[in-house]
Write a protein that holds these residues in place. Structure first.
Motif, PDB file in Angstrom:
ATOM      1  N   ILE A  54       0.864  -1.186   0.000  1.00 45.20           N
ATOM      2  CA  ILE A  54       0.000   0.000   0.000  1.00 45.20           C
ATOM      3  C   ILE A  54       0.898   1.233   0.000  1.00 45.20           C
ATOM      4  CG2 ILE A  54      -1.775   1.302   1.230  1.00 45.20           C
ATOM      5  CD1 ILE A  54      -2.795  -1.296   2.379  1.00 45.20           C
ATOM      6  N   ILE A  55       0.793   2.044  -1.026  1.00 41.15           N
ATOM      7  CA  ILE A  55       1.606   3.252  -1.170  1.00 41.15           C
ATOM      8  C   ILE A  55       0.743   4.468  -0.885  1.00 41.15           C
ATOM      9  CG2 ILE A  55       3.135   4.583  -2.672  1.00 41.15           C
ATOM     10  CD1 ILE A  55       4.169   1.798  -2.156  1.00 41.15           C
ATOM     11  N   GLU A  56       0.993   5.149   0.239  1.00 41.54           N
ATOM     12  CA  GLU A  56       0.190   6.323   0.606  1.00 41.54           C
ATOM     13  C   GLU A  56       0.417   7.488  -0.360  1.00 41.54           C
ATOM     14  OE1 GLU A  56      -2.218   6.783   2.544  1.00 41.54           O
ATOM     15  OE2 GLU A  56      -2.229   5.010   3.822  1.00 41.54           O
ATOM     16  N   THR A  57      -0.490   8.464  -0.300  1.00 44.69           N
ATOM     17  CA  THR A  57      -0.550   9.426  -1.406  1.00 44.69           C
ATOM     18  C   THR A  57      -0.400  10.897  -1.030  1.00 44.69           C
ATOM     19  OG1 THR A  57      -2.953   9.276  -1.232  1.00 44.69           O
ATOM     20  CG2 THR A  57      -1.911   7.928  -2.891  1.00 44.69           C
ATOM     21  N   GLY A  58       0.574  11.229  -0.241  1.00 44.03           N
ATOM     22  CA  GLY A  58       0.936  12.635  -0.063  1.00 44.03           C
ATOM     23  C   GLY A  58       0.015  13.485   0.780  1.00 44.03           C
ATOM     24  N   GLY A  59      -0.788  12.869   1.645  1.00 46.12           N
ATOM     25  CA  GLY A  59      -1.726  13.640   2.456  1.00 46.12           C
ATOM     26  C   GLY A  59      -1.059  14.712   3.288  1.00 46.12           C
ATOM     27  N   ASN A  60       0.054  14.377   3.939  1.00 46.20           N
ATOM     28  CA  ASN A  60       0.730  15.356   4.789  1.00 46.20           C
ATOM     29  C   ASN A  60       1.318  16.514   3.990  1.00 46.20           C
ATOM     30  OD1 ASN A  60       0.167  14.185   7.237  1.00 46.20           O
ATOM     31  ND2 ASN A  60       2.001  12.927   7.265  1.00 46.20           N
ATOM     32  N   ASP A  61       1.746  16.247   2.762  1.00 48.46           N
ATOM     33  CA  ASP A  61       2.271  17.333   1.916  1.00 48.46           C
ATOM     34  C   ASP A  61       1.209  18.415   1.746  1.00 48.46           C
ATOM     35  OD1 ASP A  61       4.932  16.235   1.044  1.00 48.46           O
ATOM     36  OD2 ASP A  61       3.641  14.634   0.313  1.00 48.46           O
ATOM     37  N   PHE A  62       0.002  17.985   1.459  1.00 52.74           N
ATOM     38  CA  PHE A  62      -1.090  18.934   1.249  1.00 52.74           C
ATOM     39  C   PHE A  62      -1.569  19.534   2.567  1.00 52.74           C
ATOM     40  CE2 PHE A  62      -1.777  15.857  -2.391  1.00 52.74           C
ATOM     41  CZ  PHE A  62      -1.146  16.662  -3.321  1.00 52.74           C
ATOM     42  N   ASN A  63      -1.601  18.715   3.632  1.00 49.27           N
ATOM     43  CA  ASN A  63      -2.030  19.234   4.935  1.00 49.27           C
ATOM     44  C   ASN A  63      -1.161  20.403   5.371  1.00 49.27           C
ATOM     45  OD1 ASN A  63      -3.994  17.278   5.096  1.00 49.27           O
ATOM     46  ND2 ASN A  63      -2.783  15.888   6.362  1.00 49.27           N
ATOM     47  N   TYR A  64       0.147  20.221   5.315  1.00 47.79           N
ATOM     48  CA  TYR A  64       1.053  21.281   5.752  1.00 47.79           C
ATOM     49  C   TYR A  64       0.907  22.526   4.879  1.00 47.79           C
ATOM     50  CZ  TYR A  64       3.334  17.955   8.871  1.00 47.79           C
ATOM     51  OH  TYR A  64       3.588  17.054   9.868  1.00 47.79           O
ATOM     52  N   ALA A  65       0.685  22.313   3.585  1.00 48.68           N
ATOM     53  CA  ALA A  65       0.515  23.453   2.675  1.00 48.68           C
ATOM     54  C   ALA A  65      -0.729  24.258   3.026  1.00 48.68           C
ATOM     55  CB  ALA A  65       0.449  22.961   1.228  1.00 48.68           C
ATOM     56  N   PHE A  66      -1.842  23.569   3.247  1.00 57.64           N
ATOM     57  CA  PHE A  66      -3.091  24.259   3.589  1.00 57.64           C
ATOM     58  C   PHE A  66      -2.960  25.019   4.902  1.00 57.64           C
ATOM     59  CE2 PHE A  66      -5.456  21.310   0.654  1.00 57.64           C
ATOM     60  CZ  PHE A  66      -6.040  22.309  -0.110  1.00 57.64           C
ATOM     61  N   PHE A  67      -2.288  24.418   5.873  1.00 56.49           N
ATOM     62  CA  PHE A  67      -2.195  25.067   7.178  1.00 56.49           C
ATOM     63  C   PHE A  67      -1.076  26.092   7.258  1.00 56.49           C
ATOM     64  CE2 PHE A  67      -4.830  21.413   8.192  1.00 56.49           C
ATOM     65  CZ  PHE A  67      -5.855  22.059   8.863  1.00 56.49           C
ATOM     66  N   GLN A  68      -0.354  26.248   6.173  1.00 55.75           N
ATOM     67  CA  GLN A  68       0.559  27.382   6.030  1.00 55.75           C
ATOM     68  C   GLN A  68      -0.133  28.507   5.269  1.00 55.75           C
ATOM     69  OE1 GLN A  68       3.883  25.486   4.086  1.00 55.75           O
ATOM     70  NE2 GLN A  68       5.033  25.300   5.975  1.00 55.75           N
ATOM     71  N   GLN A  69      -1.450  28.338   5.100  1.00 55.26           N
ATOM     72  CA  GLN A  69      -2.296  29.345   4.439  1.00 55.26           C
ATOM     73  C   GLN A  69      -1.968  29.533   2.959  1.00 55.26           C
ATOM     74  OE1 GLN A  69      -4.970  30.929   6.244  1.00 55.26           O
ATOM     75  NE2 GLN A  69      -4.366  29.211   7.543  1.00 55.26           N
ATOM     76  N   LYS A  70      -1.470  28.479   2.332  1.00 59.91           N
ATOM     77  CA  LYS A  70      -1.262  28.559   0.885  1.00 59.91           C
ATOM     78  C   LYS A  70      -2.613  28.528   0.188  1.00 59.91           C
ATOM     79  CE  LYS A  70       3.372  26.522   0.628  1.00 59.91           C
ATOM     80  NZ  LYS A  70       4.007  27.752   0.150  1.00 59.91           N
ATOM     81  N   SER A  71      -2.704  29.218  -0.945  1.00 51.90           N
ATOM     82  CA  SER A  71      -3.968  29.277  -1.674  1.00 51.90           C
ATOM     83  C   SER A  71      -4.259  27.925  -2.321  1.00 51.90           C
ATOM     84  CB  SER A  71      -3.908  30.351  -2.763  1.00 51.90           C
ATOM     85  OG  SER A  71      -3.000  29.968  -3.785  1.00 51.90           O
ATOM     86  N   LEU A  72      -5.522  27.734  -2.693  1.00 55.45           N
ATOM     87  CA  LEU A  72      -5.926  26.495  -3.348  1.00 55.45           C
ATOM     88  C   LEU A  72      -5.143  26.299  -4.644  1.00 55.45           C
ATOM     89  CD1 LEU A  72      -7.961  24.212  -2.860  1.00 55.45           C
ATOM     90  CD2 LEU A  72      -9.584  25.462  -4.277  1.00 55.45           C
ATOM     91  N   GLN A  73      -4.910  27.393  -5.351  1.00 57.79           N
ATOM     92  CA  GLN A  73      -4.162  27.309  -6.605  1.00 57.79           C
ATOM     93  C   GLN A  73      -2.713  26.876  -6.357  1.00 57.79           C
ATOM     94  OE1 GLN A  73      -6.122  29.916  -5.707  1.00 57.79           O
ATOM     95  NE2 GLN A  73      -7.807  29.402  -7.098  1.00 57.79           N
ATOM     96  N   ASP A  74      -2.114  27.395  -5.284  1.00 58.83           N
ATOM     97  CA  ASP A  74      -0.732  27.014  -4.951  1.00 58.83           C
ATOM     98  C   ASP A  74      -0.639  25.528  -4.609  1.00 58.83           C
ATOM     99  OD1 ASP A  74       0.270  29.550  -5.357  1.00 58.83           O
ATOM    100  OD2 ASP A  74       0.129  30.150  -3.246  1.00 58.83           O
ATOM    101  N   VAL A  75      -1.623  25.045  -3.852  1.00 62.13           N
ATOM    102  CA  VAL A  75      -1.597  23.626  -3.458  1.00 62.13           C
ATOM    103  C   VAL A  75      -1.835  22.745  -4.680  1.00 62.13           C
ATOM    104  CG1 VAL A  75      -2.564  21.880  -1.918  1.00 62.13           C
ATOM    105  CG2 VAL A  75      -2.418  24.247  -1.153  1.00 62.13           C
ATOM    106  N   GLN A  76      -2.699  23.181  -5.589  1.00 59.95           N
ATOM    107  CA  GLN A  76      -2.942  22.403  -6.807  1.00 59.95           C
ATOM    108  C   GLN A  76      -1.667  22.258  -7.636  1.00 59.95           C
ATOM    109  OE1 GLN A  76      -6.247  24.457  -8.675  1.00 59.95           O
ATOM    110  NE2 GLN A  76      -7.724  22.980  -7.871  1.00 59.95           N
ATOM    111  N   GLN A  77      -0.822  23.270  -7.590  1.00 67.14           N
ATOM    112  CA  GLN A  77       0.432  23.207  -8.342  1.00 67.14           C
ATOM    113  C   GLN A  77       1.405  22.176  -7.771  1.00 67.14           C
ATOM    114  OE1 GLN A  77       1.992  27.196  -8.644  1.00 67.14           O
ATOM    115  NE2 GLN A  77       0.228  27.948  -9.786  1.00 67.14           N
ATOM    116  N   MET A  78       1.151  21.714  -6.545  1.00 70.83           N
ATOM    117  CA  MET A  78       1.989  20.691  -5.934  1.00 70.83           C
ATOM    118  C   MET A  78       1.622  19.280  -6.384  1.00 70.83           C
ATOM    119  SD  MET A  78       1.853  22.082  -2.002  1.00 70.83           S
ATOM    120  CE  MET A  78       2.531  20.544  -1.371  1.00 70.83           C
TER     121      MET A  78
END
Length: 335
Positions: A133-157
Motif C-alpha cells: 500500500i503506497i500512501e498518497t501525499g496527504g501530509n504534503d497537502f495538509n502542511y501546505a493548507f495550514f501554512q495558508q497557501k492558496s488552493l491554486q498554490d496547493v494544486q500546483q503541488m
C-alpha cells in the motif's frame, strides 16, 4: 541563563498558566501542528489573520488583551514542549525519528529486503502474495493548507506529489511486488481539522453532508490526476495488479449512511478525543494526547477519533467497503 529562566518561570507561574482557559479564538493565528524533518514540533504563525480588523482589535486593542495574547502564546508553546518531551521519552523509543517521508520508508523497505532475501529469486518467491500500500501525499497537502497557501498554490503541488508516488510504485515493482494498492485522498472537507480551521458562516460553502465544497473539490482534483497516473502505470506493468483505493467515496458513503451504521447522528463530525467550544470538538492547540484532553465514552458512535484520523469502528466499516466494492475486484481482474 538557566537560573534566569527558572526564576522567570517561577515568577510567571507557568504551571498555573497551563490550567487557564483562553478559549479557541486565537488558534487561527498561531498553532502547533506536526514535526519538522529533524523531529521538532512546528509552530505556524498565520499573519494573514490580522487582515481582519475586527480580529486585530479584539486581540491587541488594549493592554489587557495584549497580556491575554502573550499568556496564551506562552501556554501554547509550553504545552507543545511538554507534549514533545512525552513523545521523546525513553518509553517511546519507537518514535524518536519522525523523518519518515516516502523516500525514507523505501530505504527502510530495501534494507529489510536485504536481511530477508539472499538473492532476487528468493525475494520474488517471498513477495509473490504480498500486498503493498503506497500512501498518497496527504501530509504534503495538509502542511501546505495550514501554512495558508492558496488552493491554486496547493494544486500546483499535485504533479510533484504524484511523481513521488509513481516513483515509489516503480521501486517496489522492481523489488518483485506483484500487488500494489494506491489510496486516493480523503474528502478533507469533511474532516474536523479542516472544518474547524476553515469554518465559515456562508452556508453555500457546505454541501449536503456539511462538508466544505472547495476542499473536497481539491481532493477530487488530486484523485483524478492520481488515477490517470495509475492508468499509465498499469499500461507499463500489465502483469502487476495496481489498484486505486477509493478512500474518498468510502468515507463519503459512510457519512451518508452514518445513522444506519450505528453512529450518533448529531455527533458524526465531532471528535471523540478532543476539546473545544466549536461544534467539532477540535482545537489545534489542545489536540488528542495533550494533558487534560478528554476521550468520549463511546468511540464507536463517532466517525472521527482526533479530528485527523477515524475511529476504529469507522476504519473497520471503510475497510469492508473498500475490500468489497473496490480492492478485491481490482486485484482479481488484473492478476
Amino acid at each position: 541563563m538557566i537560573k534566569s529562566t527558572i526564576k522567570w518561570r517561577k515568577e510567571f507561574k507557568i504551571d498555573e498558566l497551563l490550567k487557564e482557559d483562553f478559549g479557541d479564538d486565537l488558534e487561527k493565528m498561531v498553532f502547533m501542528h506536526g514535526f519538522s524533518k529533524e523531529g521538532h514540533p512546528v509552530c505556524y504563525n498565520v499573519y494573514g489573520a490580522f487582515q481582519d480588523k475586527d480580529f486585530y482589535q479584539q486581540t491587541f486593542s488594549d493592554e489587557e488583551k495584549r497580556q491575554r495574547f502573550m499568556k496564551w502564546r506562552i501556554q501554547l508553546l509550553e504545552k507543545s514542549i511538554r507534549n514533545d518531551q512525552r513523545l521523546w521519552s525513553d518509553e517511546s523509543d519507537t518514535i524518536r525519528s519522525l523523518n519518515s517521508s516516502l523516500h525514507v520508508q523505501l530505504g527502510w523497505f530495501k534494507s529489510h529486503l536485504q536481511s530477508l532475501c539472499k538473492h532476487s529469486s528468493d525475494c520474488k518467491h517471498k513477495l509473490a502474495n504480498a500486498l503493498f500500500i503506497i500512501e498518497t501525499g496527504g501530509n504534503d497537502f495538509n502542511y501546505a493548507f495550514f501554512q495558508q497557501k492558496s488552493l491554486q498554490d496547493v494544486q500546483q503541488m499535485v504533479d510533484e506529489v504524484i511523481q513521488g508516488i509513481t516513483s515509489a510504485v516503480q521501486e517496489v515493482i522492481s523489488s518483485c511486488a506483484t500487488q500494489v494498492v494506491i489510496p486516493g485522498y480523503f474528502p478533507i472537507g469533511c474532516m474536523p481539522i479542516y472544518l474547524s480551521a476553515f469554518q465559515t458562516n456562508d452556508l453555500n460553502m457546505y454541501d449536503e453532508l456539511h462538508c466544505l465544497k472547495r476542499l473536497n473539490e481539491f481532493a477530487t482534483f488530486q484523485n483524478d490526476h492520481l488515477q490517470e497516473a495509475i492508468r499509465k502505470l498499469q499500461e507499463q506493468h500489465s502483469k502487476v495488479a495496481i489498484v486505486y483505493a477509493n478512500y474518498y467515496n468510502a468515507l463519503r458513503e459512510l457519512l451518508k449512511h452514518a445513522a444506519s451504521l450505528g453512529f450518533k447522528k448529531d455527533e458524526v463530525q465531532k471528535t471523540c478525543c478532543g476539546i473545544s467550544n466549536n461544534e467539532y470538538k477540535f482545537n489545534m492547540t489542545s489536540m488528542c494526547g495533550y494533558n487534560g484532553v478528554p476521550v468520549c465514552k463511546h468511540p464507536y458512535e463517532r466517525v472521527s477519533w482526533d479530528g485527523v484520523h477515524m475511529t476504529q469502528h469507522a476504519y473497520k466499516l471503510m475497510a469492508r467497503w473498500l475490500l468489497k466494492k473496490n480492492i478485491i475486484h481490482g486485484i482479481s481482474t488484473r492478476v
